[in-house]
Every structure is written in C-alpha cells, then in structure tokens.
Design a protein around this motif. Sequence first.
Motif, PDB file in Angstrom:
ATOM      1  N   ILE A  14       0.848  -1.197   0.000  1.00 43.68           N
ATOM      2  CA  ILE A  14       0.000   0.000   0.000  1.00 43.68           C
ATOM      3  C   ILE A  14       0.887   1.253   0.000  1.00 43.68           C
ATOM      4  O   ILE A  14       0.761   2.112  -0.881  1.00 43.68           O
ATOM      5  N   ALA A  15       1.805   1.345   0.973  1.00 44.21           N
ATOM      6  CA  ALA A  15       2.640   2.551   1.066  1.00 44.21           C
ATOM      7  C   ALA A  15       3.506   2.726  -0.181  1.00 44.21           C
ATOM      8  O   ALA A  15       3.745   3.860  -0.618  1.00 44.21           O
ATOM      9  N   GLY A  44      -5.460 -11.182   1.584  1.00 48.66           N
ATOM     10  CA  GLY A  44      -5.693 -10.320   2.750  1.00 48.66           C
ATOM     11  C   GLY A  44      -7.160 -10.183   3.078  1.00 48.66           C
ATOM     12  O   GLY A  44      -8.038 -10.647   2.336  1.00 48.66           O
ATOM     13  N   ALA A 147       9.337   0.714   1.809  1.00 45.66           N
ATOM     14  CA  ALA A 147       7.900   0.551   2.032  1.00 45.66           C
ATOM     15  C   ALA A 147       7.640  -0.947   2.131  1.00 45.66           C
ATOM     16  O   ALA A 147       6.701  -1.477   1.545  1.00 45.66           O
TER      17      ALA A 147
HETATM   18  C1  LIG Z   1      -0.365  -9.804   1.776  1.00 45.50           C
HETATM   19  C2  LIG Z   1      -0.808  -8.805   2.813  1.00 45.50           C
HETATM   20  C3  LIG Z   1      -2.104  -8.870   3.321  1.00 45.50           C
HETATM   21  C4  LIG Z   1      -2.523  -7.958   4.294  1.00 45.50           C
HETATM   22  N1  LIG Z   1      -3.808  -8.034   4.772  1.00 45.50           N
HETATM   23  C5  LIG Z   1      -4.234  -7.146   5.710  1.00 45.50           C
HETATM   24  C6  LIG Z   1      -5.552  -7.212   6.249  1.00 45.50           C
HETATM   25  O1  LIG Z   1      -6.306  -8.091   5.898  1.00 45.50           O
HETATM   26  N2  LIG Z   1      -5.944  -6.288   7.169  1.00 45.50           N
HETATM   27  C7  LIG Z   1      -5.084  -5.295   7.586  1.00 45.50           C
HETATM   28  O2  LIG Z   1      -5.462  -4.463   8.417  1.00 45.50           O
HETATM   29  N3  LIG Z   1      -3.838  -5.196   7.094  1.00 45.50           N
HETATM   30  C8  LIG Z   1      -3.391  -6.105   6.181  1.00 45.50           C
HETATM   31  N4  LIG Z   1      -2.100  -6.033   5.701  1.00 45.50           N
HETATM   32  C9  LIG Z   1      -1.260  -4.962   6.187  1.00 45.50           C
HETATM   33  C10 LIG Z   1      -1.629  -3.613   5.567  1.00 45.50           C
HETATM   34  O3  LIG Z   1      -1.582  -3.669   4.168  1.00 45.50           O
HETATM   35  C11 LIG Z   1      -0.655  -2.608   6.107  1.00 45.50           C
HETATM   36  O4  LIG Z   1      -0.778  -2.564   7.512  1.00 45.50           O
HETATM   37  C12 LIG Z   1      -0.882  -1.165   5.683  1.00 45.50           C
HETATM   38  O5  LIG Z   1      -1.707  -1.039   4.595  1.00 45.50           O
HETATM   39  C13 LIG Z   1       0.460  -0.475   5.427  1.00 45.50           C
HETATM   40  O6  LIG Z   1       0.975  -0.913   4.189  1.00 45.50           O
HETATM   41  P1  LIG Z   1       2.501  -1.072   3.835  1.00 45.50           P
HETATM   42  O7  LIG Z   1       2.561  -0.875   2.367  1.00 45.50           O
HETATM   43  O8  LIG Z   1       3.350  -0.236   4.716  1.00 45.50           O
HETATM   44  O9  LIG Z   1       2.852  -2.574   4.200  1.00 45.50           O
HETATM   45  P2  LIG Z   1       2.354  -3.902   3.467  1.00 45.50           P
HETATM   46  O10 LIG Z   1       0.965  -3.765   3.001  1.00 45.50           O
HETATM   47  O11 LIG Z   1       2.692  -5.010   4.372  1.00 45.50           O
HETATM   48  O12 LIG Z   1       3.279  -3.987   2.141  1.00 45.50           O
HETATM   49  C14 LIG Z   1       4.668  -4.262   2.189  1.00 45.50           C
HETATM   50  C15 LIG Z   1       5.093  -4.836   0.857  1.00 45.50           C
HETATM   51  O13 LIG Z   1       6.506  -4.965   0.850  1.00 45.50           O
HETATM   52  C16 LIG Z   1       6.855  -6.207   0.276  1.00 45.50           C
HETATM   53  N5  LIG Z   1       8.183  -6.588   0.788  1.00 45.50           N
HETATM   54  C17 LIG Z   1       8.493  -7.016   2.033  1.00 45.50           C
HETATM   55  N6  LIG Z   1       9.823  -7.248   2.137  1.00 45.50           N
HETATM   56  C18 LIG Z   1      10.352  -6.949   0.930  1.00 45.50           C
HETATM   57  C19 LIG Z   1      11.689  -6.970   0.411  1.00 45.50           C
HETATM   58  N7  LIG Z   1      12.718  -7.336   1.160  1.00 45.50           N
HETATM   59  N8  LIG Z   1      11.889  -6.597  -0.886  1.00 45.50           N
HETATM   60  C20 LIG Z   1      10.837  -6.195  -1.677  1.00 45.50           C
HETATM   61  N9  LIG Z   1       9.563  -6.158  -1.216  1.00 45.50           N
HETATM   62  C21 LIG Z   1       9.318  -6.516   0.066  1.00 45.50           C
HETATM   63  C22 LIG Z   1       5.731  -7.130   0.735  1.00 45.50           C
HETATM   64  O14 LIG Z   1       5.652  -8.284  -0.056  1.00 45.50           O
HETATM   65  C23 LIG Z   1       4.526  -6.219   0.592  1.00 45.50           C
HETATM   66  O15 LIG Z   1       3.969  -6.271  -0.693  1.00 45.50           O
HETATM   67  C24 LIG Z   1      -1.636  -6.946   4.757  1.00 45.50           C
HETATM   68  C25 LIG Z   1      -0.328  -6.887   4.240  1.00 45.50           C
HETATM   69  C26 LIG Z   1       0.100  -7.806   3.276  1.00 45.50           C
HETATM   70  C27 LIG Z   1       1.513  -7.724   2.726  1.00 45.50           C
END
Ligand SMILES: Cc1cc2nc3c(=O)[nH]c(=O)nc-3n(C[C@H](O)[C@H](O)[C@H](O)COP(=O)(O)OP(=O)(O)OC[C@H]3O[C@@H](n4cnc5c(N)ncnc54)[C@H](O)[C@@H]3O)c2cc1C
Length: 388
Positions: A14-15, A44, A147
């Motif tokens: 997302i971020a 998710g 992110a």
């Molecule tokens: C598959 C999934 C399902 C989720 N389902 C829910 C839910 O049902 N309800 C809820 O409240 N929150 C859920 N979350 C968490 C939610 O999306 C986050 O809390 C919030 O939206 C913040 O998003 P973010 O982009 O910071 O982190 P995230 O949404 O976790 O995204 C992080 C991304 O970084 C990628 N990544 C990780 N490590 C590496 C690396 N070393 N190199 C390259 N890429 C990498 C991951 O695969 C992921 O796509 C889920 C997260 C994921 C990854």
Amino acid sequence: MTHTRTAIVVGGGIAGPVAALALRRAGIEATVHEAYTTTADGVGGALGIAPNGRAALGLVGLDRIGTPMNAIVLQNHKGRTITEIRQPAQFSWRADLYRRLYDLALQQGVEVHHGHELVDVRESGSGIRAVFADGSTSEEADVLIGADGLRSTVRRLIDPQAPEPRYSGLLGFGARVEGAGLPPTGDRMYMAFGRRAFFGYQTFEDGSGVWFANLPYAYRTWQQARQTSNEQWLHRLAEAFAEDTLPALDLLRLTPPEDLITTGPMEDLPHVPHWHRGRMVLVGDSAHATSPSSGQGASLAAESAVELARALRDLPHPQAFAAYEHARRARVERVIAQGARTNSGKAAGPVGRVVRDALLPLFARLATPEKMAWQYDHRISWDAPVAA
Ligand SMILES: Cc1cc2nc3c(=O)[nH]c(=O)nc-3n(C[C@H](O)[C@H](O)[C@H](O)COP(=O)(O)OP(=O)(O)OC[C@H]3O[C@@H](n4cnc5c(N)ncnc54)[C@H](O)[C@@H]3O)c2cc1C
C-alpha cells in the motif's frame, strides 16, 4: 546538496505505490520493487480507511474506495448497545485497495518489478542501488524508500538493532458471507467485546455480510500455529463466542472453511528509533505499524508516503528525511499507542474484563467526533512548502 530526482521504492503493498504516485506528483521518478513474484490480488482481509487516509489517497488521485462505515455500534457480550460512535470511514478489502493503487501507478507510468526481494543496498557518494536476492541490482537512484512492511529489511539495513514487531496477544480472522440472514446494518459496523473474544460485523441490503474476530491466543511460533486448519479455527471461534448473545455463531456457521481469512497475529511497532540513514528512509508499516484495532494502518501509510514526497520535493534528502520524520513521528506513535490500548481491552483476562466492561461507557463518551478530530480531521496541504 541537490534535490532528489530519482527514487527506488522497496515494497509494492500500500505505502509503496502511494509513495511512487506522490513522488511522481512531486516531479521525482520512482520505480517500485516488490518481493512477491505475482500481484497481491485476492490476498488479505479487510482494512479501514479513515477520512484522513481517504484525503491522503485523494492527493495521489485515488477517490471513491471502499464501503461506507459511518458509525460503530459498540456492544457488550449480551448484545446490549453501549454507545454509537459516529465517524465517517470506509472499509475496503486490502486486495481492492491494492489493485486500485497498482492500476493507478501503472497508468501513471510507474514501473513495478516483481520478484525483486531486496536483501542489501550499495550506497556511494553519487547514489544508492538495491541488491536483490537473486544477486541482481537496481539502477542507481538518489534515495531508497523502504515501504517493505512490518518485517522490513530496509529497517534492519538502517539500524541492525531496530525493534521487531510486538505481538498483541490477539489473532485476526474474518470473512464475507452470502445470505447472512440478518437485518441490514446499513452504514453501521457492530462491534462487541464478547466474554472471550472480540467480534465485528456489518450486513448489507443484498443479504451479504462481513465479519471479523480478534481471538486472544498464545503461541510459541506462528509457523506452528499456522498448522491449525480453518475448520479448527472456526471451531475455536465458535467456542469463544458460545456464551455471548451476539450473531457471531450464526455468521461463523455461514462461513465455509475455505472462505475463512486468517489475517494472523495482530502486531505493532510502538517506536522505531531510526527512520532514516544516509540515502535510505522508511514509510508505512516498516516505520510505524499500528495494530489493525486502530483502523489507521493503511491511512497512516498513505499520509506518510505523501508527506515524504512533499519533503523530497522541497528539500535535499537529508533535510527532507528529517522534516518528514518531524512531521510524522508524534502523530503516528500516538495512534499506535491508542491501538495498543484497544488491544489490551480485547485481550483482557477475567478481572480485566470486569473492569473493562465497567469502564466502557466512559471510554465511549471519550470517543466523540470532537475528541477524535486529531486523528480523522488531519489533512495534508500538498502545496504548502516544507521548511527544513
Ligand atoms: C499480503 C498482505 C495482506 C494484508 N492483509 C491485511 C488485512 O487483511 N488487514 C489489515 O489491516 N492489514 C493487512 N495487511 C497490512 C496492511 O496492508 C498494512 O498494515 C498497511 O496497509 C500499510 O501498508 P505497507 O505498504 O506499509 O505494508 P504492506 O501492506 O505489508 O506492504 C509491504 C510490501 O513490501 C513487500 N516486501 C516485504 N519485504 C520486501 C523486500 N525485502 N523486498 C521487496 N519487497 C518486500 C511485501 O511483499 C509487501 O507487498 C496486509 C499486508 C500484506 C503484505
């Protein structure tokens, strides 16, 4: 020191896409590198999008997302309403939010590379490269944005002593059901502190519904807990709600095991001491994961991504990172602390439950729209210049 022209975004959740879109709006070219080899379609459960998050998403061109959830009706285990908290929000399936952002990023010319799991970086005087698990590297860029979520690799590269996620003692579950057989709740989500677990649901005019549950659960390793089958989880959940007067049992019964979504351990990161170092910076869950109980995880991630892009638009990266952290840290840590307090109510033991239930009307009085304005009314002024 010159301004940033190019950015590597690690993580296409997302971020990551929001950061890439906001950076483009700021005139900075961003490329996204995602570890998974495929897109996250259908993966998710549900997540909340608060008005502050919707506004931040609007700044990168995403509007009209999710299902309205304009009030939370808080109940006790007997189904008696304690209060109704009016707060205009949405809930969205993570997969839907993800897909909308992903499509928008592609439409706007953002390159998204899959199968690029970052394991290291190479930083020089002129720029930074990502090193991936297969040994390949990215193009050099001016900055690298982590992110990459709760278990961020970039966080550890910035600070090898960085904290690990903290488990709240609760597991998350949910599902959508057809033919819920319950009267539609309209734009209200009902939530209840059951005797042994927390339950939430919303039902719609077409007869469908969604529910979620937070189950207090101790485990040694999540790997081990994952051996539990969906049938077994449904059975455990039914046991947890057996003594409550809630529609939980009906909705559980309507959930085929294959439709159960196990969102897993509810974790947070109350304080990450270092958000940036050199050319690397964190955004979203990697820096400030809040438990799903706050309903703010995706919203804060979107806000931070937009704020970071604004700062990089106006300042060279060392000052931009500092200005970004300054703008964000107090706010996100306050939300995380609030989410953790909600979790402790959900995971309360027998004595804690009595205290909690006695205090619920008081907490409910405190959750008025005025008292929550600091969270929901936050708006980012995109055009305002960012000062060092
Ligand atoms: C598959 C999934 C399902 C989720 N389902 C829910 C839910 O049902 N309800 C809820 O409240 N929150 C859920 N979350 C968490 C939610 O999306 C986050 O809390 C919030 O939206 C913040 O998003 P973010 O982009 O910071 O982190 P995230 O949404 O976790 O995204 C992080 C991304 O970084 C990628 N990544 C990780 N490590 C590496 C690396 N070393 N190199 C390259 N890429 C990498 C991951 O695969 C992921 O796509 C889920 C997260 C994921 C990854």
